[in-house]
Design an enzyme around this catalytic site. Structure first.
Site, PDB file in Angstrom:
ATOM      1  N   GLU A 284     -26.579-107.009  27.027  1.00  0.00           N
ATOM      2  CA  GLU A 284     -26.889-105.933  26.073  1.00  0.00           C
ATOM      3  C   GLU A 284     -28.209-106.316  25.436  1.00  0.00           C
ATOM      4  O   GLU A 284     -28.293-107.362  24.789  1.00  0.00           O
ATOM      5  CB  GLU A 284     -25.822-105.852  24.977  1.00  0.00           C
ATOM      6  CG  GLU A 284     -24.453-105.446  25.460  1.00  0.00           C
ATOM      7  CD  GLU A 284     -24.293-103.948  25.576  1.00  0.00           C
ATOM      8  OE1 GLU A 284     -25.302-103.209  25.497  1.00  0.00           O
ATOM      9  OE2 GLU A 284     -23.152-103.517  25.742  1.00  0.00           O
ATOM     10  N   CYS A 318     -30.482-103.088  17.029  1.00  0.00           N
ATOM     11  CA  CYS A 318     -30.988-102.678  18.342  1.00  0.00           C
ATOM     12  C   CYS A 318     -31.062-101.156  18.405  1.00  0.00           C
ATOM     13  O   CYS A 318     -31.848-100.597  19.153  1.00  0.00           O
ATOM     14  CB  CYS A 318     -30.093-103.223  19.429  1.00  0.00           C
ATOM     15  SG  CYS A 318     -28.381-102.809  19.171  1.00  0.00           S
TER      16      CYS A 318
HETATM   17  P1  NAD Z   1     -32.577-113.530  21.265  1.00  0.00           P
HETATM   18  O1  NAD Z   1     -32.764-113.056  22.655  1.00  0.00           O
HETATM   19  O2  NAD Z   1     -33.652-114.338  20.643  1.00  0.00           O
HETATM   20  O3  NAD Z   1     -31.269-114.440  21.178  1.00  0.00           O
HETATM   21  C1  NAD Z   1     -29.997-113.960  21.582  1.00  0.00           C
HETATM   22  C2  NAD Z   1     -29.112-115.146  21.902  1.00  0.00           C
HETATM   23  O4  NAD Z   1     -29.665-115.833  23.033  1.00  0.00           O
HETATM   24  C3  NAD Z   1     -29.041-116.176  20.782  1.00  0.00           C
HETATM   25  O5  NAD Z   1     -27.759-116.732  20.753  1.00  0.00           O
HETATM   26  C4  NAD Z   1     -30.034-117.210  21.217  1.00  0.00           C
HETATM   27  O6  NAD Z   1     -29.758-118.452  20.648  1.00  0.00           O
HETATM   28  C5  NAD Z   1     -29.796-117.201  22.710  1.00  0.00           C
HETATM   29  N1  NAD Z   1     -30.858-117.774  23.535  1.00  0.00           N
HETATM   30  C6  NAD Z   1     -32.183-117.804  23.303  1.00  0.00           C
HETATM   31  N2  NAD Z   1     -32.814-118.411  24.326  1.00  0.00           N
HETATM   32  C7  NAD Z   1     -31.876-118.752  25.226  1.00  0.00           C
HETATM   33  C8  NAD Z   1     -31.897-119.380  26.499  1.00  0.00           C
HETATM   34  N3  NAD Z   1     -33.031-119.805  27.058  1.00  0.00           N
HETATM   35  N4  NAD Z   1     -30.735-119.561  27.147  1.00  0.00           N
HETATM   36  C9  NAD Z   1     -29.570-119.139  26.610  1.00  0.00           C
HETATM   37  N5  NAD Z   1     -29.488-118.543  25.413  1.00  0.00           N
HETATM   38  C10 NAD Z   1     -30.622-118.351  24.727  1.00  0.00           C
HETATM   39  O7  NAD Z   1     -32.223-112.254  20.386  1.00  0.00           O
HETATM   40  P2  NAD Z   1     -31.969-112.208  18.815  1.00  0.00           P
HETATM   41  O8  NAD Z   1     -33.265-112.306  18.113  1.00  0.00           O
HETATM   42  O9  NAD Z   1     -30.879-113.134  18.450  1.00  0.00           O
HETATM   43  O10 NAD Z   1     -31.393-110.724  18.635  1.00  0.00           O
HETATM   44  C11 NAD Z   1     -32.207-109.607  18.534  1.00  0.00           C
HETATM   45  C12 NAD Z   1     -32.296-108.905  19.859  1.00  0.00           C
HETATM   46  O11 NAD Z   1     -30.999-108.530  20.283  1.00  0.00           O
HETATM   47  C13 NAD Z   1     -33.081-107.603  19.790  1.00  0.00           C
HETATM   48  O12 NAD Z   1     -33.870-107.493  20.949  1.00  0.00           O
HETATM   49  C14 NAD Z   1     -32.001-106.537  19.761  1.00  0.00           C
HETATM   50  O13 NAD Z   1     -32.425-105.284  20.241  1.00  0.00           O
HETATM   51  C15 NAD Z   1     -30.960-107.148  20.636  1.00  0.00           C
HETATM   52  N6  NAD Z   1     -29.630-106.601  20.363  1.00  0.00           N
HETATM   53  C16 NAD Z   1     -29.071-105.758  21.279  1.00  0.00           C
HETATM   54  C17 NAD Z   1     -27.827-105.202  21.028  1.00  0.00           C
HETATM   55  C18 NAD Z   1     -27.181-104.267  22.010  1.00  0.00           C
HETATM   56  O14 NAD Z   1     -26.005-103.999  21.864  1.00  0.00           O
HETATM   57  N7  NAD Z   1     -27.894-103.785  23.012  1.00  0.00           N
HETATM   58  C19 NAD Z   1     -27.145-105.510  19.851  1.00  0.00           C
HETATM   59  C20 NAD Z   1     -27.739-106.388  18.947  1.00  0.00           C
HETATM   60  C21 NAD Z   1     -28.986-106.941  19.209  1.00  0.00           C
END
Ligand code: NAD
Length: 514
Positions: A284, A318
């Site tokens: 997502e 998001c």
């Molecule tokens: P992010 O991608 O920075 O992090 C998401 C998760 O991935 C965190 O737990 C982070 O620690 C982990 N992560 C980061 N690098 C990683 C790696 N190399 N390997 C494994 N895990 C890793 O996103 P964020 O800043 O936490 O959240 C915001 C983003 O999430 C925005 O882009 C938003 O649109 C999206 N979002 C989408 C939805 C949806 O339902 N589509 C809902 C909420 C947020």
């Protein structure tokens, strides 16, 4: 089947405000504590910590969570697989009852859990309350849905043979979750796979480890057996790739940004030595969500809907509206009303219950400010455009006009309080602009023209389309949530097909002995 959404708290009632403030006082007394990892039945300290600070009062330590490393991921996956043997064999009713008990525990601690999010994520009272309500909804909804997938599914009969299919859980999977719904999304992503028999290694965002710790406290109180939920907090660089790459990770349930999601998808595709499956990956991801307003709309209503969609939780959803597309004949009037309401928004520490608070971290603040710089060069700044109060990662709610539909401002996810207003010639043009993005998460149209609303249903390419209302705030069970295009793999949280994704179909054919 008894599902109904939790009622959201009415904060115009002073009694609710007083109760919330009391919860904040209670949690304030618990700030600054240390929390271990949870691996199987062990609470483990690692000798190093990740610190979590209040984004709106950065000198306030919310807590420290143990900093896990690759060896902790190895141990957590081992514990999850060990628990899988018994957890997957439990009757569905047993698992369902535990998930409902978890909902009860969260209900009993509703304002306390919300207060943790006010401190750790910068959510004002209503946003934090809605986050807990949604977490409870995920528990109750998945508890309702899971029994529909239990038992034998009959196939067509054959005279000399019995043929049945059963749905079996996949195994031990990873939950990799974002910070912006630190309880709701985290809970939904964990409880969904678990209720149908899977076990999990939970890796929350390093920005909100303490809310994840509160989830674990609730799960323990509800009586989940050790090893069903294993919590490994830590830095992405230390544990992210290791968890994704691991040969024992059966599936990955991810919510976060596009770049991280793509990286996870690519790495998870590699089959490691000794790995017995192709990893199942659900993603997502982000959005560049648009609200279209046409010349038949009630502009006062549209302006209010745009403010709620664009600036609720500082645009850190998001689903948040980052593009407001107005047809030419009403553009100037809508812009004026939208900007006027925006400039009235109050900003400050979340525990003071402003309209919006600080962004989650320094990086997020710098990102929004860098897009504001781009906007100042390429568009017209109408309101905002400054860092906001001292003491936290603040950015004032910002509106740009004269934004080109192809510009960086209109194409890239900013994830902060920065809205681009885009002028369209007419409705056809507006729809084309709205669809002109790689994302397809949420979108909306405010119009009184039936034919246009119907056209939007067919042609607006988003996973969640909202007509004549704001474009955020999906309700579990009512509005299954998730995007098209690069916004995700159509996982659809809170929908009837969600749980099926964490099950495999096994078919059993038995020849009848005569
Ligand atoms: P992010 O991608 O920075 O992090 C998401 C998760 O991935 C965190 O737990 C982070 O620690 C982990 N992560 C980061 N690098 C990683 C790696 N190399 N390997 C494994 N895990 C890793 O996103 P964020 O800043 O936490 O959240 C915001 C983003 O999430 C925005 O882009 C938003 O649109 C999206 N979002 C989408 C939805 C949806 O339902 N589509 C809902 C909420 C947020």
């Amino acid at each position: 089947m008894s599902f109904a959404n939790e009622t959201l708290t009415d904060f115009t009632d002073p009694a609710n405000v007083a109760a919330y403030r009391a919860a904040l006082d209670g949690v304030a007394g618990q700030l600054g504590a240390d929390y271990p990892l949870t691996i199987g039945s062990h609470q483990t300290e690692t000798g190093a910590w990740i610190e979590s600070h209040n984004p709106g009062r950065t000198d306030q330590l919310v807590g420290r969570s143990a900093k896990g490393g690759p060896a902790d991921i190895d141990r957590a996956l081992a514990a999850a697989w060990e628990a899988f043997a018994t957890w997957s064999a439990e009757p569905m009713d047993t698992r369902v009852a535990l998930v409902r008990r978890l909902a009860d525990v969260m209900r009993a601690r509703r304002f306390e859990l919300a207060a943790w999010m006010t401190f750790e994520a910068g959510k004002n009272f209503a946003e934090a309350d809605a986050d807990v309500a949604e977490a409870i909804d995920f528990c109750e909804y998945y508890a309702d849905q899971a029994p529909l997938l239990a038992g034998e599914q009959e196939t067509y009969p054959r005279p000399d043979e019995s043929n049945t299919s059963i749905l079996v859980p996949l195994g031990a999977g990873a939950v990799i979750s974002p910070w912006n719904f630190p309880l709701a999304i985290f809970t939904g992503m964990a409880v969904g796979p678990a209720v149908v028999g899977n076990t999990l290694v939970l890796k929350p965002s390093p920005d909100t480890p303490i809310v994840a710790q509160e989830f674990m406290t609730c799960a323990r109180e509800a009586g989940f057996p050790p090893g069903v939920f294993n919590l490994v907090t830590g830095a992405d660089a230390d544990i992210g790739d290791h968890l994704v790459d691991h040969r024992r990770t059966r599936f990955i349930n991810f919510t976060g940004s596009l770049n991280t999601g793509i990286r996870i998808n690519e790495r998870a595709a590699a089959v490691q030595p000794g790995q017995l499956w192709i990893k199942k990956v659900g993603l997502e991801m982000g959005g560049k969500d648009a609200l279209i307003v046409d010349e038949t709309a009630d502009l006062a209503y549209a302006a209010r809907a745009a403010v709620a969609s664009g600036f609720g939780f500082g645009g850190q959803k998001c689903s948040a509206m980052s593009r407001l597309i107005a047809v030419d004949s009403i553009h100037d009037e809508l812009l004026e009303q939208f900007a006027a309401l925006t400039s009235e928004l109050e900003i400050g520490p979340a525990d003071e219950n402003p309209d919006l608070s600080a962004l989650i971290n320094e990086r997020a603040q710098a990102k929004s400010l860098s897009y504001i710089d781009i906007g100042k060069d390429t568009a017209t700044l109408v309101t905002g455009g400054t860092p906001g109060p001292d003491g936290g990662h603040y950015v004032t709610p910002t509106v740009f006009a004269d934004v080109g539909a192809e510009s960086q401002l209109a194409q890239e996810e900013i994830f902060g309080p920065v809205v681009s207003v885009i002028r369209a010639r007419d409705f056809d043009d507006a729809l084309e602009i709205a669809n002109n993005t790689m994302f397809g998460l949420t979108g909306g149209l405010i119009s009184n023209a039936r034919d246009r609303l119907d056209r939007a249903k067919r042609e607006f390419e988003v996973g969640n389309l909202y007509l004549n209302r704001k474009i955020t705030g999906a309700f579990v069970g009512l509005q299954p949530f998730g995007g098209l295009r690069l916004s995700g793999t159509t996982v659809k949280a809170g929908g009837p097909y969600y749980l099926r994704q964490y099950l495999a179909e096994k078919t059993i054919s038995e020849r009848r002995l005569t």
